[in-house]
Every structure is written in structure tokens, then in C-alpha cells.
Design a protein around this motif. Sequence first.
Motif, PDB file in Angstrom:
ATOM      1  N   THR A  78       0.626  -1.106   0.071  1.00  0.00           N
ATOM      2  CA  THR A  78      -0.022  -0.239   0.100  1.00  0.00           C
ATOM      3  C   THR A  78       0.793   1.173  -0.124  1.00  0.00           C
ATOM      4  N   THR A  79       2.015   1.126   0.049  1.00  0.00           N
ATOM      5  CA  THR A  79       2.923   2.278  -0.285  1.00  0.00           C
ATOM      6  C   THR A  79       4.039   1.772  -0.936  1.00  0.00           C
ATOM      7  N   ILE A  80       4.678   2.744  -1.717  1.00  0.00           N
ATOM      8  CA  ILE A  80       5.906   2.566  -2.888  1.00  0.00           C
ATOM      9  C   ILE A  80       7.079   3.448  -2.310  1.00  0.00           C
ATOM     10  N   PRO A  81       8.383   2.769  -1.812  1.00  0.00           N
ATOM     11  CA  PRO A  81       9.286   3.386  -1.575  1.00  0.00           C
ATOM     12  C   PRO A  81      10.160   4.104  -2.609  1.00  0.00           C
ATOM     13  N   THR A  82      10.905   5.005  -2.415  1.00  0.00           N
ATOM     14  CA  THR A  82      11.888   5.477  -3.302  1.00  0.00           C
ATOM     15  C   THR A  82      12.546   4.669  -3.760  1.00  0.00           C
ATOM     16  N   SER A  83      13.004   3.630  -3.152  1.00  0.00           N
ATOM     17  CA  SER A  83      14.013   2.623  -3.700  1.00  0.00           C
ATOM     18  C   SER A  83      13.448   1.548  -4.773  1.00  0.00           C
ATOM     19  N   ALA A  84      12.133   1.717  -4.978  1.00  0.00           N
ATOM     20  CA  ALA A  84      11.624   0.811  -5.968  1.00  0.00           C
ATOM     21  C   ALA A  84      11.802   1.491  -7.245  1.00  0.00           C
ATOM     22  N   PHE A  85      12.064   2.779  -7.360  1.00  0.00           N
ATOM     23  CA  PHE A  85      12.209   3.399  -8.756  1.00  0.00           C
ATOM     24  C   PHE A  85      13.664   3.357  -9.092  1.00  0.00           C
ATOM     25  N   VAL A  86      13.902   3.493 -10.504  1.00  0.00           N
ATOM     26  CA  VAL A  86      15.094   3.147 -11.164  1.00  0.00           C
ATOM     27  C   VAL A  86      16.002   4.703 -10.968  1.00  0.00           C
ATOM     28  N   GLU A  87      17.101   4.427 -10.984  1.00  0.00           N
ATOM     29  CA  GLU A  87      18.046   5.576 -10.874  1.00  0.00           C
ATOM     30  C   GLU A  87      18.836   5.394 -11.820  1.00  0.00           C
ATOM     31  N   LEU A  88      19.119   6.614 -12.737  1.00  0.00           N
ATOM     32  CA  LEU A  88      19.850   6.629 -14.007  1.00  0.00           C
ATOM     33  C   LEU A  88      21.422   6.578 -13.503  1.00  0.00           C
ATOM     34  N   PRO A  89      22.307   5.894 -14.337  1.00  0.00           N
ATOM     35  CA  PRO A  89      23.565   6.030 -14.087  1.00  0.00           C
ATOM     36  C   PRO A  89      24.141   7.568 -13.940  1.00  0.00           C
ATOM     37  N   SER A  90      25.017   7.737 -13.202  1.00  0.00           N
ATOM     38  CA  SER A  90      25.526   9.158 -13.001  1.00  0.00           C
ATOM     39  C   SER A  90      26.111   9.850 -14.438  1.00  0.00           C
ATOM     40  N   GLU A  91      26.584   8.918 -15.126  1.00  0.00           N
ATOM     41  CA  GLU A  91      27.005   9.947 -16.478  1.00  0.00           C
ATOM     42  C   GLU A  91      25.929  10.160 -17.544  1.00  0.00           C
ATOM     43  N   LEU A  92      24.477   9.463 -17.306  1.00  0.00           N
ATOM     44  CA  LEU A  92      23.183   9.968 -17.911  1.00  0.00           C
ATOM     45  C   LEU A  92      22.416  10.844 -17.338  1.00  0.00           C
ATOM     46  N   ARG A  93      22.530  11.025 -15.792  1.00  0.00           N
ATOM     47  CA  ARG A  93      21.820  11.960 -15.074  1.00  0.00           C
ATOM     48  C   ARG A  93      21.976  13.215 -15.231  1.00  0.00           C
ATOM     49  N   LYS A  94      20.834  14.024 -15.866  1.00  0.00           N
ATOM     50  CA  LYS A  94      21.485  15.462 -15.889  1.00  0.00           C
ATOM     51  C   LYS A  94      20.841  16.046 -14.644  1.00  0.00           C
ATOM     52  N   SER A  95      19.652  15.636 -13.841  1.00  0.00           N
ATOM     53  CA  SER A  95      19.239  16.062 -12.680  1.00  0.00           C
ATOM     54  C   SER A  95      18.548  14.989 -11.777  1.00  0.00           C
ATOM     55  N   PRO A  96      18.599  15.024 -10.489  1.00  0.00           N
ATOM     56  CA  PRO A  96      18.006  13.924  -9.663  1.00  0.00           C
ATOM     57  C   PRO A  96      16.664  13.742  -9.772  1.00  0.00           C
ATOM     58  N   ARG A  97      16.137  12.495  -9.657  1.00  0.00           N
ATOM     59  CA  ARG A  97      14.859  12.174  -9.914  1.00  0.00           C
ATOM     60  C   ARG A  97      14.075  13.016  -8.885  1.00  0.00           C
ATOM     61  N   ARG A  98      12.921  13.368  -9.276  1.00  0.00           N
ATOM     62  CA  ARG A  98      11.865  14.042  -8.312  1.00  0.00           C
ATOM     63  C   ARG A  98      10.639  13.484  -8.372  1.00  0.00           C
ATOM     64  N   SER A  99       9.835  13.584  -7.199  1.00  0.00           N
ATOM     65  CA  SER A  99       8.575  13.044  -7.261  1.00  0.00           C
ATOM     66  C   SER A  99       7.517  13.818  -8.143  1.00  0.00           C
ATOM     67  N   THR A 100       6.631  13.127  -8.966  1.00  0.00           N
ATOM     68  CA  THR A 100       5.644  13.611 -10.024  1.00  0.00           C
ATOM     69  C   THR A 100       4.422  13.125  -9.482  1.00  0.00           C
ATOM     70  N   PRO A 101       3.162  14.133  -9.893  1.00  0.00           N
ATOM     71  CA  PRO A 101       1.786  13.550  -9.727  1.00  0.00           C
ATOM     72  C   PRO A 101       1.800  12.536 -10.818  1.00  0.00           C
ATOM     73  N   VAL A 102       1.105  11.431 -10.493  1.00  0.00           N
ATOM     74  CA  VAL A 102       0.959  10.433 -11.204  1.00  0.00           C
ATOM     75  C   VAL A 102      -0.092  10.781 -12.327  1.00  0.00           C
ATOM     76  N   ALA A 103      -0.904  11.775 -12.425  1.00  0.00           N
ATOM     77  CA  ALA A 103      -1.846  12.130 -13.384  1.00  0.00           C
ATOM     78  C   ALA A 103      -0.970  12.778 -14.505  1.00  0.00           C
ATOM     79  N   GLU A 104       0.175  13.629 -13.998  1.00  0.00           N
ATOM     80  CA  GLU A 104       1.038  14.301 -15.039  1.00  0.00           C
ATOM     81  C   GLU A 104       2.139  13.227 -15.463  1.00  0.00           C
ATOM     82  N   ALA A 105       2.590  12.262 -14.961  1.00  0.00           N
ATOM     83  CA  ALA A 105       3.446  11.400 -15.276  1.00  0.00           C
ATOM     84  C   ALA A 105       2.837  10.330 -16.334  1.00  0.00           C
ATOM     85  N   LEU A 106       1.633   9.910 -16.339  1.00  0.00           N
ATOM     86  CA  LEU A 106       1.228   8.879 -17.238  1.00  0.00           C
ATOM     87  C   LEU A 106       1.089   9.577 -18.552  1.00  0.00           C
ATOM     88  N   PRO A 107       1.431   8.792 -19.424  1.00  0.00           N
ATOM     89  CA  PRO A 107       1.181   9.315 -21.161  1.00  0.00           C
ATOM     90  C   PRO A 107      -0.201   9.109 -21.427  1.00  0.00           C
TER      91      PRO A 107
END
Length: 253
Positions: A67-96
Motif C-alpha cells: 500500500t506504499t511505494i518506497p523511493t528505492s523501488a524507482f530506477v536511478e539513472l547512471p551518473s553519466e546519464l543523469r542531468k538532474s536528480p529524480r523528483r516526485s511527480t503527480p501520477v496524472a502528470e507522469a502517465l502518457p
Amino acid sequence: MSRYAPPSTTRAPWALGLILPLLGTVALSTACTTGDGTSDAASSAAPTTAAAPSPADQPSGSAGAPTTIPTSAFVELPSELRKSPRRSTPVAEALPKLCANEFGTGGRQVTASAAMTVTYKKAGEPDSNTPQGMIHQTIFTFDGDGATDYLRRVGDAVRACPSFDQQGSKVTVESKAVTGVGDDALLVTRTWSATSMNGERTGGAGSSQIAVARVDGVVTVFDDQGWEGSSGNPTILDRTMRDAVHAIDAWQR
């Protein structure tokens, strides 16, 4: 908890002395831990569930479904590809969205949902350069066979949308199953006529991709968007999807 109370309104001093410390212990243990074993301070920063659904959409709540989803469940890009840290986003805005709300039909069996966004760059480029794109990742957890049903509904909805209009430009949609990624996976490619900064067609084509993968009762959706309407990077999305399956699998263990 019983609502019964003894008729007497007085208690012996020794009884109060025992009851108060016990109440303090219960309050502390409740306040300091969450379902995934993290502290309240840590879990408040991590994405958990989306806004509460209406009573008709409340999940059935199986004991085995998170019933909860921790940050660790989300993928993290390798440092050489990461422009900015991951950030929380409303689900309605994230879904295509394509012709309609194809990826937002979780149904009553959803027990939790959360989303994060990461901005990526080309490997080796300095942070001062323009980003190459961003990837929105949404995670759903389901009760029962809800995850399998979700993949089926998404596949049917995408096939029913061969093209759609986006700001006056036709976008074609193609989908295919992906093997070797989780228990089920689907890749959706959007293609359109490329234009210049002035809106004039260049004769080329732009494209971006959506990926959906299931791991047991968990589904993750990726929406790769090139920066400012440019094409996404299918190689990065493929790597991200595969890394995400490993992250979800590790979380479930």
C-alpha cells in the motif's frame, strides 16, 4: 478495540503508573515506523500513493499487496546519464496519453501508485549543456490479478489508437511485446513529422517511446520525452526499463 469501560471512575495509583508507560510505548512504536520499515521522516519524502480514490474506486486491500511505494523501488539513472536528480511527480502528470487515457485505467485493484521524473543527458556531456530528454516513471501495485488485467487493457487501448493529433500534427502509434523483461512488457513508439524551431517541416521524423513492464503484481510505466519536442532516446529507455525491473524485483524480496 473494545469500547467497554469499567463502572468505576477511579484507579489505584499503581495501576496508572503501569498504564501510562505502556501507552507511551504504543504511541512511539506507531509514530516511528511505516509499512516498509522506514521512519516517518524518511517516508514523507518518498512517493507513496496517489490522491485518495473515490469510495467506489477503493482497492480491496489484500494483505499481500503493498500500500506504499518506497523511493528505492524507482530506477536511478547512471551518473553519466543523469542531468538532474529524480523528483516526485503527480501520477496524472507522469502517465502518457495517446487518443485517450490509455495508461490511467488501473481500476479498483490498485493498492498504491506513485511517480517520479528524471532528466537525462548524453553520456560525456557537461551538465551545462541542454538536456536530451526526460523519463517519467509510474509504479502501480495491484491486488489479485489486477496487474495482468492492466497490461491487457493497455494493450487493447493502444491497438485501438493507431494515430492521434498533437498540436496539428499527426502522430502514428505502433506497439509490440518485449520479451525477457519482467513477466510481461510492452513497447509503444510514437512517430511524427519533425519540424524546425519555427514549426516548419524538415522532411525528417521524430519519435519517442512508452514502455510498460509487469513484475508479479507490480506494473511500471515509462514515458520518454525528448527535450522541447525532440526525439527521445530508445537506447536509454531500454536500459532504464530493464534496470527498473531489477529494482522492483529487489524491492519485492
